[in-house]
Write a protein that holds these residues in place. Structure first.
Motif, PDB file in Angstrom:
ATOM      1  N   ARG A 585      78.171 -68.082 -28.777  1.00 49.22           N
ATOM      2  CA  ARG A 585      79.614 -68.251 -28.968  1.00 49.22           C
ATOM      3  C   ARG A 585      80.365 -67.856 -27.695  1.00 49.22           C
ATOM      4  O   ARG A 585      81.297 -68.546 -27.258  1.00 49.22           O
ATOM      5  N   ASP A 586      79.937 -66.757 -27.093  1.00 47.54           N
ATOM      6  CA  ASP A 586      80.583 -66.318 -25.855  1.00 47.54           C
ATOM      7  C   ASP A 586      80.322 -67.307 -24.719  1.00 47.54           C
ATOM      8  O   ASP A 586      81.188 -67.540 -23.871  1.00 47.54           O
ATOM      9  N   HIS A 587      79.138 -67.898 -24.713  1.00 49.55           N
ATOM     10  CA  HIS A 587      78.785 -68.872 -23.675  1.00 49.55           C
ATOM     11  C   HIS A 587      79.704 -70.093 -23.755  1.00 49.55           C
ATOM     12  O   HIS A 587      80.198 -70.586 -22.736  1.00 49.55           O
ATOM     13  N   ILE A 595      89.305 -71.249 -27.104  1.00 45.74           N
ATOM     14  CA  ILE A 595      89.688 -72.128 -28.209  1.00 45.74           C
ATOM     15  C   ILE A 595      88.491 -72.908 -28.743  1.00 45.74           C
ATOM     16  O   ILE A 595      88.473 -73.338 -29.897  1.00 45.74           O
ATOM     17  N   ALA A 596      87.463 -73.088 -27.894  1.00 41.03           N
ATOM     18  CA  ALA A 596      86.304 -73.894 -28.289  1.00 41.03           C
ATOM     19  C   ALA A 596      85.172 -73.050 -28.859  1.00 41.03           C
ATOM     20  O   ALA A 596      84.109 -73.588 -29.183  1.00 41.03           O
ATOM     21  N   LYS A 597      85.381 -71.743 -29.000  1.00 45.64           N
ATOM     22  CA  LYS A 597      84.312 -70.881 -29.524  1.00 45.64           C
ATOM     23  C   LYS A 597      84.001 -71.280 -30.970  1.00 45.64           C
ATOM     24  O   LYS A 597      84.895 -71.310 -31.822  1.00 45.64           O
ATOM     25  N   PRO A 598      82.751 -71.630 -31.275  1.00 47.47           N
ATOM     26  CA  PRO A 598      82.425 -72.058 -32.648  1.00 47.47           C
ATOM     27  C   PRO A 598      82.723 -70.966 -33.675  1.00 47.47           C
ATOM     28  O   PRO A 598      82.469 -69.777 -33.422  1.00 47.47           O
ATOM     29  N   ARG A 599      83.287 -71.391 -34.780  1.00 48.17           N
ATOM     30  CA  ARG A 599      83.507 -70.470 -35.891  1.00 48.17           C
ATOM     31  C   ARG A 599      82.177 -69.970 -36.438  1.00 48.17           C
ATOM     32  O   ARG A 599      82.052 -68.831 -36.862  1.00 48.17           O
ATOM     33  N   GLY A 651      76.097 -67.318 -45.169  1.00 48.44           N
ATOM     34  CA  GLY A 651      77.220 -66.584 -44.601  1.00 48.44           C
ATOM     35  C   GLY A 651      77.659 -67.113 -43.271  1.00 48.44           C
ATOM     36  O   GLY A 651      76.989 -67.910 -42.645  1.00 48.44           O
ATOM     37  N   SER A 652      78.790 -66.653 -42.815  1.00 50.84           N
ATOM     38  CA  SER A 652      79.402 -67.097 -41.570  1.00 50.84           C
ATOM     39  C   SER A 652      79.061 -66.135 -40.453  1.00 50.84           C
ATOM     40  O   SER A 652      78.810 -64.959 -40.674  1.00 50.84           O
ATOM     41  N   ASP A 653      79.068 -66.673 -39.232  1.00 49.18           N
ATOM     42  CA  ASP A 653      78.782 -65.847 -38.064  1.00 49.18           C
ATOM     43  C   ASP A 653      80.063 -65.493 -37.313  1.00 49.18           C
ATOM     44  O   ASP A 653      80.029 -65.203 -36.123  1.00 49.18           O
ATOM     45  N   GLU A 654      81.172 -65.541 -37.986  1.00 46.47           N
ATOM     46  CA  GLU A 654      82.435 -65.203 -37.316  1.00 46.47           C
ATOM     47  C   GLU A 654      82.438 -63.725 -36.939  1.00 46.47           C
ATOM     48  O   GLU A 654      81.872 -62.880 -37.616  1.00 46.47           O
TER      49      GLU A 654
END
Length: 655
Positions: A585-587, A595-599, A651-654
């Motif tokens: 996500r950080d990459h 803004i493009a960081k995956p949810r 579950g989500s990885d947010e």
């Protein structure tokens, strides 16, 4: 597309100019662009004259009934004659046309003289079955030489073929037979795939039980499987074709005579029957094959890994290559059977010099590791091609370095079923290439990237990819539905063909294809392409392949959900740990912007792909939004969706 989003879109500083040695022997030259710019129609007329015409054309282009084009009006030719007979007449009958590799290990070499005889016999058999010029013939076959023979036999007698990919269901086949009103279906008892004989004829039997126009089913014996038989309708290929005369005089047909219908699936509604005709289509298929692949017919061994069920197989296995007197590999089955090094074994044994495949396959091989290709001698390769979707820069570099030994030019090609032939591509020996960019339109092609108001964007801008001038291999309509043709392709921008794809021009004017515009996500008012997020993910050293979709989000409008396959060699503890997801996500945030960081990012063992290798993002959207996935039987591995759905629900990885 907003400027702040565009500022973060794909860019690339690495540039690979053609080597002096390659440029010195290249078929293409920079003068082609000048000639086409000076007189576009004269340029295309010059390309048409590479073919053999029985009657010379009177007019290059009639655009008076736009958007319905007529190219090379008054000219007559026979497509099959151009692909086979003329090479035999010119003394090349002993040249091998097809080197066939069956999945069980059977192999056949077919010379041009032998191919001519087989095409003539099949043409005579179709005539005996009552097929006439103007009729339609459906072809539902595995990748065996008889499939190519069947297509050429139809072309020879002026019957339009409608090839249906042999992985499609009986209902998909039925709807296509019905729409084209086909009179004959050509099929096989079965096909070999991943070590098993998979039946084909049962799907045909089910389809034709509901298609009253079909009078005969012509069946090739491939697997030896038991099949149901209707003596009033079914005919074995070996019974009727083998006893025919190898002599048949081809008739020359008008340049606008229908050659084939190929159906493309719409997102809604019934499939669209894309109609291609003879003279213009063959002109551009042959021109692009000769120059984009730098073909030397006396020396090269060419291999396009596509299936004839798709337009790539039509244009770059059958018509373009054979018109250019190619020697080519044709293979049945999959890349991983009998082993994951099958393709590289074939390249080594046949000394393949030109290789054309899809980014999906390239990324799969990346995932499998460098050792497999490195265990084979691939030094015969001198040019690599990519087709089907935008190729990520990292996959491009892997393809160049590992498969092409760092020396092969790569032609990243953009085109569609509707365009008939390649439209955007580097010209090898002429164009300097950037990893991941198709670079620019070919000579004679009018193309622009425009905004919502049809204004061309400048360098650094993005928008909609449009074609601004008619081209020889363009579709001539949607079969039986001229209004749908106009509405689908010509209504968005006045006087321009809208391809449905987004594109960006970088600061140097190179084109970056961004995929379908319906694959653009709207995150908090920012339009972000799934392609750019996928490219960012694949540029991470741990990721082999990625698919990204937008899912409804109460806060941002859409949230980015990513599914990734890891490269071989990633340690188990890394692959299953939370840290990797955070790093990915950080990459993406670093590569594109926060803004493009995956949810959410999900590590998966496989992605849902059709049997042709296309990722089914629609199913990923359905599962990301917890919708019923419906029918998944067209997937190569239907069980993969259950694994993904189960994992997503965990579950989500947010953060």
């Amino acid at each position: 597309m907003s400027n702040d989003a565009l500022a973060n879109l794909l860019s690339e500083d690495r540039v690979f100019p053609p080597s002096a040695d390659f440029a010195a022997q290249a078929n293409a030259s920079s003068e082609m662009y000048d000639e086409a710019a000076a007189d576009r129609l004269a340029f295309w007329a010059e390309q048409a004259r590479y073919l053999t015409w029985e009657r010379e054309f009177d007019e290059i282009l009639d655009w008076s009934d736009a958007p319905f084009a007529r190219w090379f009006s008054g000219g007559t030719l026979n497509v099959a004659y151009n692909c086979v007979d003329r090479h035999v007449e010119n003394g090349f009958g002993t040249q091998v046309a097809i080197r066939f590799e069956g999945e069980p290990g059977d192999r056949r070499d077919i010379t041009y003289a032998e191919l001519k005889d087989e095409v003539c016999k099949a043409a005579n058999a179709l005539l005996e079955l009552g097929v006439a010029s103007g009729d339609r013939v459906a072809i539902y076959m595995p990748m065996i030489p008889e499939a190519i023979v069947a297509m050429l036999a139809c072309a020879r007698i002026g019957a339009a073929h409608s090839v249906v990919f042999a992985g499609f269901s009986s209902e998909a086949l039925r709807s296509r037979i019905d729409d084209a009103q086909a009179v004959v279906v050509i099929t096989a008892d079965g096909q070999n795939r991943r070590g098993s004989a998979m039946p084909l004829k049962p799907a045909v039997d089910e389809a034709v039980s509901q298609t009253p126009t079909v009078t005969n089913v012509l069946v090739v014996r491939r697997t030896g499987s038991d099949v149901d038989w209707d003596d009033s309708r079914d005919v074995w290929w070996h019974d009727i074709v083998d006893r025919q005369s190898p002599d048949h005089t081809p008739e020359a047909f008008d340049a606008e005579h229908p050659l084939f219908i190929l159906y493309t699936s719409g997102t809604t509604g019934k499939p669209k029957g894309i109609l291609h005709t003879s003279g213009g289509y063959l002109t551009q298929a042959a021109f692009t094959h000769r120059n984009v692949f730098d073909l030397k017919p006396d020396d090269d061994i060419y291999w396009c890994t596509a299936d004839i069920g798709w337009v790539t197989g039509h244009s770059y296995i059958v018509y373009g290559p054979l018109a250019n007197r190619v020697t080519q590999v044709v293979y049945e089955g999959t890349p991983d059977t009998p082993g994951k090094d099958r393709w590289w074994d074939i390249v080594e044994r046949h000394k393949v010099s030109i290789f054309y495949t899809a980014p999906t396959a390239i990324r799969t091989f990346m995932k499998w590791g460098d050792e497999l290709p490195q265990s084979h001698d691939l030094s015969s390769l001198r040019l690599l091609g990519s087709v089907g979707e935008p190729i990520n820069p990292e996959a491009w570099m892997w393809y160049r370095d590992v498969i092409g030994s760092g020396t092969c030019p790569i032609v990243d090609t953009w085109w569609q079923t509707e365009t008939g032939a390649i439209m955007i591509s580097p010209l090898p020996g002429v164009t300097a290439c950037k990893p991941g960019s198709a670079m620019g339109p070919l000579p004679g092609i009018g193309m622009a990237v425009v905004d919502d108001n049809q204004v061309p964007v400048g360098n650094g801008g993005g928008g909609y990819l449009v074609l601004t001038e008619p081209w020889p291999s363009m579709l001539r309509g949607i079969w039986g539905d001229p209004e749908r043709f106009k509405e689908t392709y010509w209504s968005r921008f006045a006087g321009m063909y809208f391809a449905g794809d987004g594109a960006k021009l970088d600061n140097d004017g190179a084109i970056w294809l961004l995929g379908r515009v319906d694959d653009v996500m709207n995150v908090s008012g920012h339009r972000i392409s799934t392609t750019e997020v996928e490219s960012a993910l694949v540029s991470h050293e741990a990721v082999a392949e990625a698919a990204v979709v937008g899912a409804t989000d109460e806060t941002t409008g859409q949230g980015i959900v990513a599914f990734v396959i890891l490269r071989g060699g990633v340690p188990e503890e890394t692959a299953t740990g939370e840290q990797l997801v955070k790093d990915l996500r950080d990459h993406v945030a670093t590569e594109i912007g926060p803004i493009a960081k995956p949810r959410q990012i999900m590590v998966v063992p496989e992605l849902p792909k059709t049997r042709s290798g296309k990722i089914m993002r629609r199913l990923l959207r359905d599962v990301a939004e917890h919708r019923d996935m419906g029918d998944v039987t067209t997937l190569a591995d239907p069980t993969v969706m259950n694994l993904i759905a189960t994992g997503l629900d965990a579950g989500s990885d947010e953060d």
